[in-house]
Design an enzyme around this catalytic site. Sequence first.
Site, PDB file in Angstrom:
ATOM      1  N   ASP A 102       0.839  -1.195   0.000  1.00  9.78           N
ATOM      2  CA  ASP A 102       0.000   0.000   0.000  1.00  9.78           C
ATOM      3  C   ASP A 102       0.878   1.250   0.000  1.00  9.78           C
ATOM      4  O   ASP A 102       2.043   1.203   0.412  1.00  9.78           O
ATOM      5  CB  ASP A 102      -0.889   0.031   1.257  1.00  9.78           C
ATOM      6  CG  ASP A 102      -1.824  -1.169   1.327  1.00  9.78           C
ATOM      7  OD1 ASP A 102      -2.112  -1.753   0.270  1.00  9.78           O
ATOM      8  OD2 ASP A 102      -2.255  -1.509   2.448  1.00  9.78           O
TER       9      ASP A 102
HETATM   10  N1  URA Z   1      -0.974  -5.930   4.165  1.00 10.04           N
HETATM   11  C1  URA Z   1      -1.493  -4.683   4.100  1.00 10.04           C
HETATM   12  O1  URA Z   1      -2.464  -4.377   4.778  1.00 10.04           O
HETATM   13  N2  URA Z   1      -0.912  -3.812   3.242  1.00 10.04           N
HETATM   14  C2  URA Z   1       0.169  -4.099   2.494  1.00 10.04           C
HETATM   15  O2  URA Z   1       0.652  -3.265   1.740  1.00 10.04           O
HETATM   16  C3  URA Z   1       0.695  -5.397   2.585  1.00 10.04           C
HETATM   17  C4  URA Z   1       0.105  -6.298   3.426  1.00 10.04           C
END
Ligand code: URA
Length: 255
Positions: A102
């Site tokens: 993310d």
């Molecule tokens: N889990 C999440 O919530 N976000 C990520 O980017 C990777 C794993």
Amino acid sequence: MRLDRFLCELNMGSRSQVRKLVRQGLVTVNGIPAASPEQKIDELSDEIRFRGEKLQYRKFVYYMMNKPQGVVSASRDNAQRTVVSLLGEDAREDIFPAGRLDKDVTGLLLLTNDGELAHRLLSPKMHVDKTYRAVLAHKLSAEDIRRLETGVDIGEERLTLPARVTVLESADADPENAVLLTLHEGKFHQVKRMLQAVDNQVVQLRRIAFGGLRLDPRLAPGAYRALTPEELEILRRSGAERRLPQEDRKSEKNV
Ligand code: URA
């Protein structure tokens, strides 16, 4: 392959810049000045030189990046900075991030142009381990840990596969609630959704390992380096096509 594409892939410049270099007679193919930028070459057997220096073609490239916050895990984006743009002159046209973190998540990201390896590593069947260090809003109770380690309901058809949870000791002066979480799958926002499922919240998230590959602690946020041959070998051997027994649980969501 066309000579101009070959030169672009080696980051010799934009398409128009490399065409100019060829027209200036600075590029030779097997000792003879290249006739035109469109000239076909065999990138594996022809000897291409620029100003007399031999150019070595690398079909596949593999980089480990410490992804910083505020950058999207994409090759191109009209509005936002992408992880590929951080590669600067190493940003070949065919490079992409193998998997996504993310925008607010930091840590280990693999960037490559090897579609086959990326596909294998990301296939849900391969269960490639991913380890995250998460700072949480609250401490996890023993029951929360038990649930995360057996599987929680994040709104999917099945419960999550069992994760491994390690609570990290925090120093008195730094009382953050940090845990290590190892997952064998990679659903959208999975760590955040798993912590929500036990009424907690992720405050900060960093990936520190991916399929046996560990984030190099010397890489500052935004920095990257090529994988060593040993690391590449570790990645190639990561994961195994197997069905975990928990995947057969049909709908145990209400237990
Ligand atoms: N889990 C999440 O919530 N976000 C990520 O980017 C990777 C794993």
